[in-house]
Design a protein around this motif. Structure first.
Motif, short mmCIF file in Angstrom:
data_model
loop_
_atom_site.label_atom_id
_atom_site.label_comp_id
_atom_site.label_asym_id
_atom_site.label_seq_id
_atom_site.Cartn_x
_atom_site.Cartn_y
_atom_site.Cartn_z
N ARG A 48 45.50 12.93 -14.96
CA ARG A 48 46.72 12.93 -14.15
C ARG A 48 46.57 11.98 -12.97
O ARG A 48 47.47 11.21 -12.64
N GLN A 49 45.41 12.00 -12.33
CA GLN A 49 45.16 11.11 -11.20
C GLN A 49 45.26 9.65 -11.65
O GLN A 49 45.88 8.83 -10.97
N PHE A 50 44.68 9.32 -12.78
CA PHE A 50 44.74 7.96 -13.31
C PHE A 50 46.18 7.53 -13.57
O PHE A 50 46.60 6.43 -13.21
N LEU A 51 46.97 8.41 -14.20
CA LEU A 51 48.36 8.09 -14.51
C LEU A 51 49.20 7.92 -13.24
O LEU A 51 50.06 7.04 -13.17
N LEU A 52 48.94 8.76 -12.25
CA LEU A 52 49.64 8.63 -10.97
C LEU A 52 49.25 7.32 -10.29
O LEU A 52 50.09 6.66 -9.67
N GLN A 76 52.66 21.36 -6.06
CA GLN A 76 53.65 20.89 -5.09
C GLN A 76 53.75 19.38 -5.07
O GLN A 76 54.84 18.82 -5.03
N ALA A 77 52.64 18.69 -5.13
CA ALA A 77 52.66 17.22 -5.13
C ALA A 77 53.37 16.70 -6.37
O ALA A 77 54.15 15.75 -6.29
N LEU A 78 53.14 17.34 -7.50
CA LEU A 78 53.78 16.91 -8.74
C LEU A 78 55.28 17.20 -8.71
O LEU A 78 56.08 16.40 -9.18
N GLU A 79 55.66 18.34 -8.13
CA GLU A 79 57.08 18.65 -8.01
C GLU A 79 57.78 17.65 -7.09
O GLU A 79 58.91 17.25 -7.34
N THR A 80 57.11 17.24 -6.02
CA THR A 80 57.67 16.25 -5.11
C THR A 80 57.90 14.94 -5.85
O THR A 80 58.95 14.30 -5.71
N LEU A 81 56.94 14.52 -6.66
CA LEU A 81 57.07 13.29 -7.43
C LEU A 81 58.22 13.41 -8.43
O LEU A 81 59.02 12.48 -8.57
N CYS A 82 58.33 14.55 -9.08
CA CYS A 82 59.41 14.75 -10.05
C CYS A 82 60.77 14.63 -9.37
O CYS A 82 61.67 13.95 -9.87
N VAL A 139 52.85 15.00 -16.54
CA VAL A 139 52.93 16.46 -16.64
C VAL A 139 52.04 16.96 -17.77
O VAL A 139 51.37 17.99 -17.64
N ALA A 140 52.01 16.24 -18.87
CA ALA A 140 51.25 16.68 -20.05
C ALA A 140 49.77 16.33 -19.97
O ALA A 140 49.02 16.69 -20.89
N ALA A 141 49.35 15.68 -18.91
CA ALA A 141 47.94 15.29 -18.79
C ALA A 141 47.04 16.49 -19.01
O ALA A 141 47.31 17.59 -18.53
N GLU A 142 45.98 16.27 -19.75
CA GLU A 142 45.07 17.36 -20.11
C GLU A 142 44.05 17.67 -19.02
O GLU A 142 43.37 18.69 -19.09
N GLU A 171 43.42 14.25 -6.82
CA GLU A 171 42.00 14.06 -6.53
C GLU A 171 41.45 15.25 -5.75
O GLU A 171 40.37 15.75 -6.06
N ALA A 172 42.21 15.73 -4.77
CA ALA A 172 41.79 16.90 -4.00
C ALA A 172 41.72 18.13 -4.89
O ALA A 172 40.81 18.96 -4.75
N ALA A 173 42.68 18.25 -5.81
CA ALA A 173 42.68 19.39 -6.73
C ALA A 173 41.44 19.36 -7.61
O ALA A 173 40.84 20.40 -7.89
N MET A 174 41.06 18.16 -8.05
CA MET A 174 39.85 18.03 -8.87
C MET A 174 38.64 18.51 -8.08
O MET A 174 37.80 19.23 -8.59
N ALA A 175 38.57 18.09 -6.83
CA ALA A 175 37.44 18.47 -5.98
C ALA A 175 37.41 19.98 -5.75
O ALA A 175 36.34 20.58 -5.65
N ALA A 176 38.60 20.59 -5.66
CA ALA A 176 38.70 22.03 -5.40
C ALA A 176 38.71 22.86 -6.68
O ALA A 176 38.69 24.08 -6.63
N GLY A 177 38.79 22.19 -7.82
CA GLY A 177 38.78 22.89 -9.09
C GLY A 177 40.13 23.48 -9.48
O GLY A 177 40.21 24.32 -10.35
N GLY A 178 41.23 22.99 -8.88
CA GLY A 178 42.56 23.51 -9.20
C GLY A 178 43.57 22.39 -9.28
O GLY A 178 43.22 21.22 -9.26
N ARG A 179 44.84 22.76 -9.35
CA ARG A 179 45.92 21.77 -9.44
C ARG A 179 46.82 21.89 -8.22
O ARG A 179 46.92 22.94 -7.62
N ASN A 180 47.47 20.81 -7.89
CA ASN A 180 48.41 20.82 -6.79
C ASN A 180 49.81 20.61 -7.35
O ASN A 180 50.29 19.50 -7.46
#
Length: 95
Positions: free
Chosen positions: A25-29, A67-73, A17-20, A56-65
């Motif tokens: 974040r992708q690496f930690l996941l 929902q995927a992080l909430e699912t993991l949480c 969550v705190a990834a800068e 990875e898709a968020a990086m390509a699109a220039g944003g964050r996802n």
């Protein structure tokens, strides 16, 4: 080692969550997915892999996802609270 992994899930999640950056974040996941799979937590590994792909898709699109992080949480929270998680066999037995 499995119990140590489980005990460290909250800290791993906080680090994700705190990834800068999405790259971090992708690496930690990716690490979480591999570690979960190594300890036989296949469902968690799959969810982490999906969140990794979303990052990875968020990086390509220039944003964050988010929902995927909430699912993991939710997955981590549910697993940690489940006594079955701690008692599950490390790997599926093959015939």
């Amino acid at each position: 080692m499995r119990q140590r992994f489980v005990a460290g899930l909250a800290a791993r999640w906080a680090e994700i969550v705190a990834a800068e950056s999405d790259a971090q974040r992708q690496f930690l996941l990716h690490r979480m997915s591999g570690a979960a799979g190594s300890f036989g937590f296949d469902e968690l590994s799959v969810v982490a892999r999906r969140a990794e792909a979303a990052a990875e898709a968020a990086m390509a699109a220039g944003g964050r996802n988010a929902q995927a992080l909430e699912t993991l949480c939710a997955m981590i929270d549910g697993l940690v609270r489940s006594s079955a998680f701690l008692q599950s066999p490390p790997h599926k037995e093959t015939p």
